[in-house]
Every structure is written in structure tokens, then in C-alpha cells.
Design an enzyme around this catalytic site. Structure first.
Site, PDB file in Angstrom:
ATOM      1  N   GLY A  33       0.788  -1.231   0.000  1.00  0.00           N
ATOM      2  CA  GLY A  33       0.000   0.000   0.000  1.00  0.00           C
ATOM      3  C   GLY A  33       0.817   1.277   0.000  1.00  0.00           C
ATOM      4  O   GLY A  33       0.305   2.349   0.330  1.00  0.00           O
ATOM      5  N   ASN A  35       1.796   2.962  -2.539  1.00  0.00           N
ATOM      6  CA  ASN A  35       1.198   3.888  -3.513  1.00  0.00           C
ATOM      7  C   ASN A  35      -0.090   4.500  -2.982  1.00  0.00           C
ATOM      8  O   ASN A  35      -0.381   5.672  -3.234  1.00  0.00           O
ATOM      9  CB  ASN A  35       0.956   3.173  -4.841  1.00  0.00           C
ATOM     10  CG  ASN A  35       2.223   3.083  -5.674  1.00  0.00           C
ATOM     11  OD1 ASN A  35       2.676   4.076  -6.224  1.00  0.00           O
ATOM     12  ND2 ASN A  35       2.820   1.898  -5.728  1.00  0.00           N
ATOM     13  N   LEU A 113      -7.072  -9.147 -12.174  1.00  0.00           N
ATOM     14  CA  LEU A 113      -7.515  -8.593 -13.458  1.00  0.00           C
ATOM     15  C   LEU A 113      -8.943  -8.075 -13.329  1.00  0.00           C
ATOM     16  O   LEU A 113      -9.781  -8.721 -12.689  1.00  0.00           O
ATOM     17  CB  LEU A 113      -7.473  -9.681 -14.533  1.00  0.00           C
ATOM     18  CG  LEU A 113      -6.084 -10.078 -15.024  1.00  0.00           C
ATOM     19  CD1 LEU A 113      -6.195 -11.245 -15.999  1.00  0.00           C
ATOM     20  CD2 LEU A 113      -5.401  -8.890 -15.690  1.00  0.00           C
ATOM     21  N   ASN A 128      -4.564   2.426 -13.272  1.00  0.00           N
ATOM     22  CA  ASN A 128      -3.660   1.407 -12.712  1.00  0.00           C
ATOM     23  C   ASN A 128      -2.226   1.913 -12.771  1.00  0.00           C
ATOM     24  O   ASN A 128      -1.866   2.697 -13.653  1.00  0.00           O
ATOM     25  CB  ASN A 128      -3.772   0.111 -13.533  1.00  0.00           C
ATOM     26  CG  ASN A 128      -2.912  -1.007 -12.975  1.00  0.00           C
ATOM     27  OD1 ASN A 128      -2.923  -1.276 -11.772  1.00  0.00           O
ATOM     28  ND2 ASN A 128      -2.146  -1.667 -13.827  1.00  0.00           N
ATOM     29  N   HIS A 130       1.710   0.371 -12.993  1.00  0.00           N
ATOM     30  CA  HIS A 130       2.420  -0.864 -13.325  1.00  0.00           C
ATOM     31  C   HIS A 130       3.930  -0.585 -13.331  1.00  0.00           C
ATOM     32  O   HIS A 130       4.371   0.443 -13.864  1.00  0.00           O
ATOM     33  CB  HIS A 130       1.967  -1.368 -14.707  1.00  0.00           C
ATOM     34  CG  HIS A 130       2.605  -2.667 -15.092  1.00  0.00           C
ATOM     35  ND1 HIS A 130       2.200  -3.870 -14.547  1.00  0.00           N
ATOM     36  CD2 HIS A 130       3.624  -2.949 -15.938  1.00  0.00           C
ATOM     37  CE1 HIS A 130       2.942  -4.838 -15.056  1.00  0.00           C
ATOM     38  NE2 HIS A 130       3.814  -4.310 -15.903  1.00  0.00           N
TER      39      HIS A 130
HETATM   40  C1  GAR Z   1       3.781  -1.405  -7.242  1.00  0.00           C
HETATM   41  O1  GAR Z   1       5.145  -1.427  -7.588  1.00  0.00           O
HETATM   42  C2  GAR Z   1       2.915  -1.499  -8.473  1.00  0.00           C
HETATM   43  O2  GAR Z   1       3.490  -0.920  -9.601  1.00  0.00           O
HETATM   44  C3  GAR Z   1       2.781  -2.983  -8.634  1.00  0.00           C
HETATM   45  O3  GAR Z   1       2.653  -3.479  -7.332  1.00  0.00           O
HETATM   46  C4  GAR Z   1       3.396  -2.653  -6.451  1.00  0.00           C
HETATM   47  C5  GAR Z   1       2.539  -2.323  -5.277  1.00  0.00           C
HETATM   48  O4  GAR Z   1       3.277  -1.648  -4.303  1.00  0.00           O
HETATM   49  N1  GAR Z   1       1.650  -3.313  -9.442  1.00  0.00           N
HETATM   50  C6  GAR Z   1       1.646  -4.307 -10.310  1.00  0.00           C
HETATM   51  O5  GAR Z   1       2.578  -5.054 -10.470  1.00  0.00           O
HETATM   52  C7  GAR Z   1       0.351  -4.443 -11.081  1.00  0.00           C
HETATM   53  N2  GAR Z   1       0.534  -5.285 -12.220  1.00  0.00           N
HETATM   54  P1  GAR Z   1       2.556  -0.954  -3.073  1.00  0.00           P
HETATM   55  O6  GAR Z   1       1.591  -1.977  -2.477  1.00  0.00           O
HETATM   56  O7  GAR Z   1       3.658  -0.628  -2.132  1.00  0.00           O
HETATM   57  O8  GAR Z   1       1.834   0.255  -3.574  1.00  0.00           O
END
Ligand code: GAR
Length: 209
Positions: A33, A35, A113, A128, A130
Site C-alpha cells: 500500500g 502507492n 484482473l 492502474n 504498473h
Molecule cells: C507497485 O510497484 C505497483 O506498480 C505494482 O505493485 C506494487 C505495489 O506496491 N503493481 C503491479 O505489479 C500491477 N501489475 P505498493 O503496495 O507498495 O503500492
């Protein structure tokens, strides 16, 4: 020029609020979490004119829920393991987002998805993030894929969500060099610094558009 044009690499992040009335965000996260917290922080700093109506998380031990408590933001667990069909999971998600008056849906590390059910409920309003420069390295293990491919630059992308995985309209990207001694963890740490900059900025830009 398009109303929402892809930004240049390493964009200057706007610090002014992008819209006059606060955007009502619903954030979805599966893990740490960070982000989610970056969006909350950007709102607090006045960089994004928005409010987070609810955090939805699908893994009971997701640290994102702890962060939500810290920020006094409501969190709702919707465990995908309780649903046989993906569309039923998404129906429950849509109901929860609607009951919290959400306008924009932000997938911030959401590792499921989206089905047509969710996409139809929020057309062009699901965002989203990525950890690669799309269209390269879609799907799981994007960082490992980049290291394996031997690319010298990777990064992160904020994009609109469509049915095809990691393929919607690109809103913003940031580049991150791959260093010779990088492993997935070190590279991910540097990518996340950029993610935390561009996700709030891209939300503001998308809403303005
Ligand atoms: C992030 O790096 C995001 O880009 C990735 O998961 C991580 C979540 O980090 N998302 C994906 O890979 C989606 N395909 P967080 O939980 O610390 O925000």
C-alpha cells in the site's frame, strides 16, 4: 493536443490542485500500500485535490489496511478467495465503491484482473500503476522480466484500465535506469520512488481531462 497526453519521461509534477471540487477516489490494493499512502500524502500536501472514500483490499494481511487505519481512511476487505467467479468478485467491488460514492477507481498494487463488470461500472475512470515502461513487460514479474531482458532503462506507467491486461491508454510514465548490480528488490525500490511521484500527478491530470 489530446486532453490527457502522455507526459514526458521524468515529468515535472504539478503542485497545484487539478480540479476545483475534490475527486472522490476509491483505492484498491493487494499488498504493502505504499502507492495508496503516496496518494493520501499528496492530498494532504495539497498536490492533489481529492479525498479517498474507501480502500478496498483483497488479502487479509495486506499492510495497506494498516496504512489506511493510520490515515483514518475506511478500509474494506473483499477477499477474492470467497468468490468462485471473477465477475462476482467485481460485482461486490462495484457495490462497495458505489456505496462509498466513488468517482475514480485507483488500482494501486491491485493484483487481480478487472472484468467487464468493473470496467463498465466506471468507464474510463479506472487507473492502474504498473512497474514497467508499458507496453514492455506486462503482467506479473515486470521487474524480473526487465532484468532478465537486460534492458538498461525501465520504469513505471500509470494508465487507464481496459479489459486487456496492462494495455489501456497511457497517462504518465517515468524512467528508471537499471544498474549493473540491481536485483528485483533494489530496482523495485527505485521504481517505487517514481511511482509515488507519478501516480498522484496522473490522477490529477486524468481527472482534468
Ligand atoms: C507497485 O510497484 C505497483 O506498480 C505494482 O505493485 C506494487 C505495489 O506496491 N503493481 C503491479 O505489479 C500491477 N501489475 P505498493 O503496495 O507498495 O503500492
Amino acid at each position: 493536443m489530446n486532453s490527457v497526453s502522455p507526459s514526458l519521461i521524468s515529468p515535472d509534477i504539478p503542485t497545484q490542485p487539478q480540479v476545483s471540487t475534490p475527486l472522490k477516489l476509491g483505492i484498491m490494493a493487494s499488498g504493502s500500500g505504499s502507492n495508496f499512502e503516496a496518494v493520501a500524502q499528496a492530498i494532504q500536501n495539497g498536490q492533489l485535490n481529492a479525498q479517498i472514500q474507501v480502500l478496498i483490499y483483497n488479502n487479509p494481511d495486506a499492510y495497506a489496511a494498516v496504512r489506511a487505519d493510520k490515515w483514518n481512511i475506511k478500509s474494506v476487505l473483499i477477499n477474492h478467495r470467497d468468490y468462485k467467479y471473477r465477475k462476482d468478485l467485481d460485482k461486490q467491488i462495484v457495490q462497495t465503491l458505489r456505496s462509498h460514492d466513488v468517482e475514480w477507481v485507483i488500482m494501486a498494487g491491485w493484483m487481480r484482473l478487472a472484468t467487464q463488470t468493473l470496467i463498465d461500472a466506471f468507464p474510463d475512470k479506472i487507473i492502474n500503476i504498473h512497474p514497467s515502461l508499458l507496453p514492455s513487460f506486462k503482467g506479473v514479474g515486470a521487474i524480473e522480466q526487465a532484468i532478465e531482458a537486460g534492458v538498461k532503462i525501465t520504469g513505471c506507467t500509470v494508465h487507464l484500465v481496459c479489459l486487456e491486461m496492462d494495455s489501456g491508454k497511457i497517462l504518465m510514465q517515468a524512467a528508471v535506469p537499471v544498474l549493473p548490480d540491481d536485483n528485483p528488490d533494489t530496482l523495485h525500490t527505485r521504481i517505487q520512488i517514481q511511482e509515488h511521484r507519478i501516480l498522484p500527478a496522473a490522477i490529477g491530470l486524468a481527472a482534468k481531462g
